[in-house]
Design a protein around this motif. Structure first.
Motif, PDB file in Angstrom:
ATOM      1  N   GLY A 124      -3.798 -21.704  -0.312  1.00  0.00           N
ATOM      2  CA  GLY A 124      -3.957 -22.949   0.410  1.00  0.00           C
ATOM      3  C   GLY A 124      -2.819 -23.208   1.371  1.00  0.00           C
ATOM      4  N   GLY A 125      -1.615 -22.808   1.002  1.00  0.00           N
ATOM      5  CA  GLY A 125      -0.483 -22.959   1.894  1.00  0.00           C
ATOM      6  C   GLY A 125      -0.520 -22.010   3.069  1.00  0.00           C
ATOM      7  N   VAL A 126      -1.231 -20.888   2.935  1.00  0.00           N
ATOM      8  CA  VAL A 126      -1.320 -19.900   4.009  1.00  0.00           C
ATOM      9  C   VAL A 126      -2.477 -20.203   4.955  1.00  0.00           C
ATOM     10  CG1 VAL A 126      -1.735 -17.450   4.520  1.00  0.00           C
ATOM     11  CG2 VAL A 126      -0.272 -18.099   2.594  1.00  0.00           C
ATOM     12  N   ALA A 127      -3.640 -20.577   4.384  1.00  0.00           N
ATOM     13  CA  ALA A 127      -4.852 -20.688   5.200  1.00  0.00           C
ATOM     14  C   ALA A 127      -5.618 -21.980   4.994  1.00  0.00           C
ATOM     15  CB  ALA A 127      -5.766 -19.496   4.902  1.00  0.00           C
ATOM     16  N   GLY A 128      -5.082 -22.926   4.262  1.00  0.00           N
ATOM     17  CA  GLY A 128      -5.792 -24.176   4.040  1.00  0.00           C
ATOM     18  C   GLY A 128      -6.636 -24.127   2.787  1.00  0.00           C
ATOM     19  N   ALA A 129      -6.933 -25.301   2.231  1.00  0.00           N
ATOM     20  CA  ALA A 129      -7.627 -25.393   0.949  1.00  0.00           C
ATOM     21  C   ALA A 129      -9.025 -24.784   1.005  1.00  0.00           C
ATOM     22  CB  ALA A 129      -7.704 -26.857   0.501  1.00  0.00           C
ATOM     23  N   GLU A 130      -9.783 -25.052   2.082  1.00  0.00           N
ATOM     24  CA  GLU A 130     -11.150 -24.537   2.156  1.00  0.00           C
ATOM     25  C   GLU A 130     -11.167 -23.016   2.246  1.00  0.00           C
ATOM     26  OE1 GLU A 130     -15.301 -25.167   4.679  1.00  0.00           O
ATOM     27  OE2 GLU A 130     -13.407 -25.939   5.477  1.00  0.00           O
ATOM     28  N   GLY A 131     -10.295 -22.458   3.074  1.00  0.00           N
ATOM     29  CA  GLY A 131     -10.219 -21.006   3.178  1.00  0.00           C
ATOM     30  C   GLY A 131      -9.776 -20.362   1.882  1.00  0.00           C
ATOM     31  N   ALA A 132      -8.859 -21.015   1.176  1.00  0.00           N
ATOM     32  CA  ALA A 132      -8.394 -20.484  -0.102  1.00  0.00           C
ATOM     33  C   ALA A 132      -9.528 -20.432  -1.112  1.00  0.00           C
ATOM     34  CB  ALA A 132      -7.247 -21.341  -0.633  1.00  0.00           C
ATOM     35  N   ARG A 133     -10.336 -21.496  -1.164  1.00  0.00           N
ATOM     36  CA  ARG A 133     -11.467 -21.499  -2.109  1.00  0.00           C
ATOM     37  C   ARG A 133     -12.479 -20.415  -1.754  1.00  0.00           C
ATOM     38  NH1 ARG A 133     -10.663 -27.104  -1.890  1.00  0.00           N
ATOM     39  NH2 ARG A 133     -12.136 -27.297  -0.143  1.00  0.00           N
ATOM     40  N   ALA A 134     -12.786 -20.260  -0.459  1.00  0.00           N
ATOM     41  CA  ALA A 134     -13.740 -19.231  -0.050  1.00  0.00           C
ATOM     42  C   ALA A 134     -13.235 -17.842  -0.423  1.00  0.00           C
ATOM     43  CB  ALA A 134     -13.997 -19.324   1.459  1.00  0.00           C
ATOM     44  N   ALA A 135     -11.951 -17.588  -0.204  1.00  0.00           N
ATOM     45  CA  ALA A 135     -11.376 -16.279  -0.540  1.00  0.00           C
ATOM     46  C   ALA A 135     -11.400 -16.042  -2.044  1.00  0.00           C
ATOM     47  CB  ALA A 135      -9.948 -16.182  -0.003  1.00  0.00           C
ATOM     48  N   ALA A 136     -11.087 -17.068  -2.821  1.00  0.00           N
ATOM     49  CA  ALA A 136     -11.114 -16.936  -4.281  1.00  0.00           C
ATOM     50  C   ALA A 136     -12.521 -16.613  -4.758  1.00  0.00           C
ATOM     51  CB  ALA A 136     -10.602 -18.217  -4.925  1.00  0.00           C
ATOM     52  N   HIS A 137     -13.517 -17.290  -4.207  1.00  0.00           N
ATOM     53  CA  HIS A 137     -14.893 -17.048  -4.632  1.00  0.00           C
ATOM     54  C   HIS A 137     -15.383 -15.672  -4.192  1.00  0.00           C
ATOM     55  CE1 HIS A 137     -15.411 -21.705  -4.710  1.00  0.00           C
ATOM     56  NE2 HIS A 137     -14.869 -21.238  -5.824  1.00  0.00           N
ATOM     57  N   TYR A 138     -14.949 -15.220  -3.016  1.00  0.00           N
ATOM     58  CA  TYR A 138     -15.333 -13.883  -2.568  1.00  0.00           C
ATOM     59  C   TYR A 138     -14.849 -12.818  -3.552  1.00  0.00           C
ATOM     60  CZ  TYR A 138     -15.636  -9.680   0.302  1.00  0.00           C
ATOM     61  OH  TYR A 138     -15.933  -8.421   0.756  1.00  0.00           O
ATOM     62  N   CYS A 139     -13.704 -13.069  -4.181  1.00  0.00           N
ATOM     63  CA  CYS A 139     -13.125 -12.099  -5.121  1.00  0.00           C
ATOM     64  C   CYS A 139     -13.953 -11.936  -6.390  1.00  0.00           C
ATOM     65  CB  CYS A 139     -11.702 -12.510  -5.487  1.00  0.00           C
ATOM     66  SG  CYS A 139     -10.508 -12.179  -4.178  1.00  0.00           S
ATOM     67  N   PRO A 258     -18.159 -18.732  -7.317  1.00  0.00           N
ATOM     68  CA  PRO A 258     -18.085 -17.282  -7.550  1.00  0.00           C
ATOM     69  C   PRO A 258     -19.469 -16.690  -7.818  1.00  0.00           C
ATOM     70  CG  PRO A 258     -16.440 -18.458  -8.861  1.00  0.00           C
ATOM     71  CD  PRO A 258     -17.377 -19.497  -8.321  1.00  0.00           C
ATOM     72  N   GLY A 259     -19.829 -15.654  -7.083  1.00  0.00           N
ATOM     73  CA  GLY A 259     -21.110 -14.996  -7.287  1.00  0.00           C
ATOM     74  C   GLY A 259     -21.371 -13.934  -6.246  1.00  0.00           C
ATOM     75  N   TRP A 260     -22.122 -12.913  -6.631  1.00  0.00           N
ATOM     76  CA  TRP A 260     -22.393 -11.782  -5.738  1.00  0.00           C
ATOM     77  C   TRP A 260     -23.728 -11.154  -6.116  1.00  0.00           C
ATOM     78  CZ3 TRP A 260     -19.755  -9.432  -1.652  1.00  0.00           C
ATOM     79  CH2 TRP A 260     -20.161  -8.153  -1.299  1.00  0.00           C
ATOM     80  N   ILE A 261     -24.552 -10.853  -5.105  1.00  0.00           N
ATOM     81  CA  ILE A 261     -25.823 -10.150  -5.307  1.00  0.00           C
ATOM     82  C   ILE A 261     -25.850  -8.950  -4.367  1.00  0.00           C
ATOM     83  CG2 ILE A 261     -28.323 -10.262  -4.960  1.00  0.00           C
ATOM     84  CD1 ILE A 261     -28.302 -13.097  -5.832  1.00  0.00           C
ATOM     85  N   GLU A 262     -26.314  -7.809  -4.872  1.00  0.00           N
ATOM     86  CA  GLU A 262     -26.350  -6.600  -4.048  1.00  0.00           C
ATOM     87  C   GLU A 262     -27.656  -5.848  -4.271  1.00  0.00           C
ATOM     88  OE1 GLU A 262     -23.531  -2.663  -3.199  1.00  0.00           O
ATOM     89  OE2 GLU A 262     -22.729  -4.457  -4.174  1.00  0.00           O
ATOM     90  N   ARG A 263     -28.217  -5.344  -3.189  1.00  0.00           N
ATOM     91  CA  ARG A 263     -29.454  -4.548  -3.243  1.00  0.00           C
ATOM     92  C   ARG A 263     -29.039  -3.077  -3.301  1.00  0.00           C
ATOM     93  NH1 ARG A 263     -32.775  -2.816   1.159  1.00  0.00           N
ATOM     94  NH2 ARG A 263     -31.506  -4.125   2.545  1.00  0.00           N
ATOM     95  N   PHE A 264     -29.026  -2.527  -4.503  1.00  0.00           N
ATOM     96  CA  PHE A 264     -28.475  -1.193  -4.708  1.00  0.00           C
ATOM     97  C   PHE A 264     -29.375  -0.087  -4.174  1.00  0.00           C
ATOM     98  CE2 PHE A 264     -25.460  -3.425  -7.147  1.00  0.00           C
ATOM     99  CZ  PHE A 264     -24.364  -2.596  -7.327  1.00  0.00           C
ATOM    100  N   THR A 265     -30.654  -0.345  -4.032  1.00  0.00           N
ATOM    101  CA  THR A 265     -31.532   0.675  -3.456  1.00  0.00           C
ATOM    102  C   THR A 265     -31.351   0.799  -1.954  1.00  0.00           C
ATOM    103  OG1 THR A 265     -33.215  -1.065  -3.683  1.00  0.00           O
ATOM    104  CG2 THR A 265     -33.380   0.818  -5.176  1.00  0.00           C
TER     105      THR A 265
END
Length: 386
Positions: A124-139, A258-265
Motif C-alpha cells: 500500500g505504501g508503494v502503490a496505494g491500497a487498491e493496487g496492493a489488494r489487487a496484487a495480493a489477490h492475484y497471488c 483471491p481466486g483463479w480459474i484456468e482452462r487447461f485444455t
C-alpha cells in the motif's frame, strides 16, 4: 553401501529416492496408497484432473535437475492466444489488463519487500491500497491462501514476481503431472530403488537414515512430534468439463478476492474428450468459511469468463484442500523458521511445509535434496540456497 528409507512416494519422496540412489545408496521407498504421486497424481480419463491447478515453474532449481535426467518430458505449449484471453475481474467487471499498480509491484524495482511487515501494509505504501489488494489477490494462483495481504511482504512479493513474470515461468507436462511422476518412478526403479506401495509406515527403522516425505500432519503423527506445525492454506477446488465454445477465456484471475480459474485444455487437448474443455479453479476460503462460499465465488467468475457454462457442463467436481497447498509465512518469519529438515537421530523431513526455499513444488524438491545430502553426508547433493 548406505541404506536409506524414504517414507512417502510423492514428488518429494521420489526426488529423495532418485538422489539417494544416484549417490550409491540402497533405497527402499514406502507409499501408503496404491499409486505413487501424492498430490501430484493425475486422475485417469476421461477428465485428467490434478488435485487443484498444477504448473511446473522453470525458474527454480528443480527445472534443471529434472531436465538433466530427461524427466520433464513433453510439455504442453501455452497457445499464442493465451495472453490475449487472460482476463481479470477488477471492480466487479471483466477486464483485459490488470491495474498498473499491480504491474508496478511485480517488478524488481518495487522491492526489496520486508520480512517483518505484512504485504498489504508494505505494498500500500508503494502503490496505494487498491493496487496492493489487487496484487495480493492475484497471488492466489501461487499461494492458495484466503488473506495473502496479511502474510509477510517478502514472502508474497517473491510469488508475485514469479507468477507475473514474462515470458511465463509456468509450464505444463503433457498428460498431467502423473506423466512426470511416472518418469521419476521409472528412473527410481532403473536405479534399483525398492518401491513398496500400499505400505503404511507406523514405526521408523532405527538402523538407517529415514527421509519422511509426507504431509506435515502425517509427519507429526508418525514422529509423535507436536512441534511439527506451520500455517498453510484452505482452498475450495472446482473442476468441471464444458462443451467447447469459441471465445472462452484462457484463465481468469479475480483481483476483487483471491481466486483463479484456468482452462487447461487450452494447452493440452489430451486432458478431456474431443469437443470438451477441462477447467480447474481454486478459491481460498477462511477457517470458518464453507466450501459453498468458495464455490459461489467460482461460479461468479465462471459467469464472467465462460458465458453459458451452466448449460454446457458435462462433468463437475468440488472439494476442499486443507493444509495441502504448501507453507505460508506470516510477518516476521521466513522459510528458515519452518520445521527443520534435520530432526535428529537420523530422521529428515521433506515436503512443501518445511525449512527450504522456493515456490510451490520447489520447496518439496529442495528439502528432499537437502535431506538426502544430510543423511548421506554428501554436501554436493544439496541445492544452492537463495
Amino acid at each position: 553401501m548406505h541404506r536409506i528409507t524414504v517414507v512417502g512416494g510423492g514428488f518429494a519422496g521420489l526426488t529423495a529416492a532418485v538422489a539417494a540412489a544416484e549417490a550409491g545408496a540402497r533405497v527402499t521407498l514406502y507409499e501408503a496408497h496404491h499409486a505413487l504421486g501424492g498430490r501430484a497424481r493425475t486422475a485417469e480419463g476421461p477428465y485428467r484432473t490434478n488435485e487443484g491447478p498444477h504448473a511446473l515453474y522453470n525458474g527454480g532449481p528443480h527445472w534443471s535437475w529434472l531436465r538433466e535426467r530427461d524427466l520433464i518430458g513433453p510439455l504442453a505449449p501455452v497457445p499464442p492466444s493465451a495472453g490475449a484471453r487472460l482476463r481479470f475481474r477488477h471492480r466487479g467487471a471483466l477486464r483485459r489488463t490488470p491495474p498498473f499498480a499491480l504491474l508496478r509491484l511485480s517488478r524488481r524495482g518495487a522491492g526489496p519487500a520486508p520480512v517483518d511487515v505484512d504485504f498489504l501494509t508494505w505494498a500500500g505504501g508503494v502503490a496505494g491500497a487498491e493496487g496492493a489488494r489487487a496484487a495480493a489477490h492475484y497471488c492466489a494462483v501461487a499461494l492458495f491462501h484466503h488473506d495473502p495481504g496479511s502474510l509477510s511482504a517478502a514472502f508474497v512479493h517473491e510469488r508475485l514476481r514469479r507468477a507475473a513474470r514474462l515470458p511465463p515461468e509456468a509450464h505444463y507436462p503433457r498428460g498431467g503431472w502423473s506423466a512426470l511422476i511416472d518418469r521419476m518412478a521409472a528412473r527410481a526403479w532403473d536405479l534399483g530403488v525398492r518401491v513398496e506401495t500400499c505400505s503404511r509406515v507406523d514405526a521408523l527403522p532405527v538402523d538407517q537414515p529415514v527421509v519422511v516425505a509426507t504431509s506435515l500432519d502425517a509427519a507429526r503423527r508418525l514422529l509423535k512430534d507436536p512441534a511439527l506445525t506451520w500455517p498453510s492454506g484452505r482452498t475450495a477446488l472446482v473442476d468441471l468439463a464444458v462443451r467447447t465454445r469459441r471465445g472462452d477465456a484462457f484463465a481468469v484471475s479475480d483481483l476483487d478476492a483471491p481466486g483463479w480459474i484456468e482452462r487447461f485444455t487450452a494447452q493440452d487437448r489430451t486432458l478431456a474428450p474431443a469437443g470438451e474443455q477441462l477447467i480447474q479453479g481454486q478459491f481460498p476460503i477462511g477457517p470458518r468459511e464453507s466450501r459453498a462460499a468458495g464455490v459461489a465465488r467460482a461460479e461468479e467468475l465462471l459467469d464472467l469468463g465462460f458465458p453459458g457454462w451452466r448449460q454446457r457442463v458435462t462433468w463437475r467436481r468440488e472439494s476442499v484442500a486443507q493444509g495441502r497447498t504448501g507453507a505460508v509465512d506470516p510477518p516476521g518469519s521466513t522459510w528458515r523458521d519452518r520445521p527443520a529438515v534435520d530432526r535428529g537421530t537420523g530422521v529428515y523431513l521433506a515436503g512443501d511445509q518445511v525449512a527450504a526455499p522456493g515456490v510451490l513444488s520447489e520447496v518439496s524438491f529442495t528439502s528432499a535434496l537437502t535431506a538426502v545430502s544430510l543423511a548421506l553426508g554428501r554436501r554436493e547433493l544439496a541445492p544452492k540456497r537463495v
